[in-house]
Design an enzyme around this catalytic site. Structure first.
Site, short mmCIF file in Angstrom:
data_model
loop_
_atom_site.label_atom_id
_atom_site.label_comp_id
_atom_site.label_asym_id
_atom_site.label_seq_id
_atom_site.Cartn_x
_atom_site.Cartn_y
_atom_site.Cartn_z
N HIS A 184 0.85 -1.20 0.00
CA HIS A 184 0.00 0.00 0.00
C HIS A 184 0.88 1.24 0.00
O HIS A 184 2.10 1.14 0.04
CB HIS A 184 -1.02 -0.02 1.15
CG HIS A 184 -0.46 0.05 2.54
ND1 HIS A 184 0.33 -0.95 3.09
CD2 HIS A 184 -0.58 0.99 3.52
CE1 HIS A 184 0.66 -0.62 4.33
NE2 HIS A 184 0.11 0.55 4.62
N HIS B 285 1.41 3.88 2.03
CA HIS B 285 1.96 4.60 3.19
C HIS B 285 3.49 4.67 3.12
O HIS B 285 4.15 3.72 2.69
CB HIS B 285 1.51 3.94 4.50
CG HIS B 285 0.08 4.23 4.83
ND1 HIS B 285 -0.66 3.46 5.72
CD2 HIS B 285 -0.76 5.21 4.40
CE1 HIS B 285 -1.89 3.97 5.82
NE2 HIS B 285 -1.98 5.02 5.03
N ASP C 168 5.80 4.32 5.25
CA ASP C 168 6.59 3.26 5.91
C ASP C 168 6.47 1.92 5.15
O ASP C 168 6.92 0.88 5.64
CB ASP C 168 6.19 3.09 7.39
CG ASP C 168 4.76 2.65 7.58
OD1 ASP C 168 3.86 3.20 6.91
OD2 ASP C 168 4.51 1.73 8.40
N HIS C 169 5.88 1.99 3.93
CA HIS C 169 5.77 0.78 3.09
C HIS C 169 6.30 1.02 1.67
O HIS C 169 6.68 0.07 1.00
CB HIS C 169 4.31 0.30 3.04
CG HIS C 169 3.84 -0.14 4.39
ND1 HIS C 169 3.85 -1.46 4.79
CD2 HIS C 169 3.44 0.58 5.46
CE1 HIS C 169 3.45 -1.53 6.05
NE2 HIS C 169 3.19 -0.30 6.48
N HIS D 175 -7.50 -0.69 5.30
CA HIS D 175 -6.50 0.18 5.96
C HIS D 175 -6.23 1.36 5.01
O HIS D 175 -6.31 2.52 5.42
CB HIS D 175 -5.25 -0.65 6.22
CG HIS D 175 -4.07 0.10 6.74
ND1 HIS D 175 -4.02 0.61 8.01
CD2 HIS D 175 -2.89 0.42 6.16
CE1 HIS D 175 -2.84 1.22 8.18
NE2 HIS D 175 -2.15 1.12 7.07
N ASP E 195 -0.36 -4.10 6.24
CA ASP E 195 -1.04 -3.60 7.44
C ASP E 195 -2.51 -4.03 7.48
O ASP E 195 -3.35 -3.34 8.06
CB ASP E 195 -0.97 -2.07 7.50
CG ASP E 195 0.42 -1.56 7.83
OD1 ASP E 195 1.32 -2.37 8.12
OD2 ASP E 195 0.62 -0.33 7.78
N HIS F 81 4.22 -5.02 10.97
CA HIS F 81 4.60 -4.33 12.21
C HIS F 81 4.64 -5.29 13.38
O HIS F 81 3.88 -6.26 13.43
CB HIS F 81 3.59 -3.22 12.56
CG HIS F 81 3.62 -2.05 11.63
ND1 HIS F 81 4.41 -0.94 11.84
CD2 HIS F 81 2.95 -1.82 10.47
CE1 HIS F 81 4.22 -0.06 10.86
NE2 HIS F 81 3.33 -0.57 10.01
FE FE Z 1 2.53 0.51 8.26
ZN ZN Z 2 0.02 1.48 6.67
#
Ligand code: FE
Ligand code: ZN
Length: 241
Positions: free
Chosen positions: A56, A58, A60-61, A113, A132, A170
């Site tokens: 996805h 985001h 942090d991805h 998400h 996530d 995570h």
């Molecule tokens: Fe994440």
């Molecule tokens: Zn995320």
């Protein structure tokens, strides 16, 4: 097993994953939380990188996409929403297949998400990279989708074989366990929570989990339907444990 997964911590609580198809030596990295950490891991292992698979958009991805592609020449495979933060070489969606040597990843729609979140599932090796969407004893927050959409996504994952290894992105398991215990006194959950706290105490990861373990103990999967799922999700959002 023809697919080897290398897992390592990134940022404060993300995991980085490298997956190597042993037959061909081709390697993919699933999400790019931290370009430096991923490039270092590749270097240590002496692996070159062929594919970046994003779940996805985001940061942090997908935030490390540009730097990792620049250094390795890897092909970026992603759902269209990743275009918000990175160019994409191949856009994929539900039902598509991504090949890494002899390994085949089926793309499963797991929106909720984020609207376009996807999962990569290797049926032969029973390995799923779920980003996530599902966490050990938890699930992702509903930043973009509805409870109905997330419940449908979690139900798709729950339908995978029970032994499937679930690589979530995570390490949230201890806090998820505290929430789960606040709404469920099932002895199987209590036993698992005790194992989770002990593992974290020793500094060990609780990822990967399995589909069977999550069906048995994950409070979100145990909700049984979208309406109750939405209530449990709202309770978790408000939980301070
Ligand atoms: Fe994440
Ligand atoms: Zn995320």
């Amino acid at each position: 097993m023809p697919l080897t997964v290398r897992q390592f911590p990134c940022l404060s609580d993300n995991y980085g994953f490298l997956a190597r198809d042993e037959a061909s030596g081709k390697t993919a990295c699933i999400d790019t939380p931290d370009a430096a950490a991923i490039l270092r891991e590749l270097d240590v292992l002496g692996w070159s990188l062929d594919l970046i698979l994003n779940t996805h958009w985001h940061p942090d991805h997908a935030g490390g996409n540009g730097e990792i592609k620049a250094k390795t020449g890897a092909t970026i495979v992603a759902p269209p929403e990743v275009e918000r933060i990175s160019p994409i070489d191949r856009k994929v969606g539900h039902g598509d297949v991504v090949e890494l040597g002899d390994t085949r990843f089926e793309v499963i729609d797991t929106g909720g998400h984020t609207l376009g979140h996807i999962t990569y599932f290797d049926a032969a090796d029973q390995i799923a990279f779920v980003g996530d969407t599902m966490f050990a004893l938890g699930c992702g927050r509903l930043f973009e989708g509805t409870a109905e959409q997330m419940w449908a996504s979690l139900s798709r994952l729950a339908a995978l074989p029970g032994e499937t290894a679930v690589y979530c992105a995570h390490e949230y398991t201890a806090s998820n366990a505290r929430f789960a215990l606040s709404i469920d006194d099932d002895p199987v959950l209590k036993a698992r929570a005790a194992e989770v706290f002990a593992a974290r105490e020793r500094g060990e990861p609780t990822v990967p989990t399995t589909i069977a373990r999550e069906i048995a103990t994950n409070p979100f999967l145990k909700a049984g339907g979208a309406k109750r799922f939405g209530e449990v999700r709202a309770a978790k959002d408000a939980f301070r444990g």
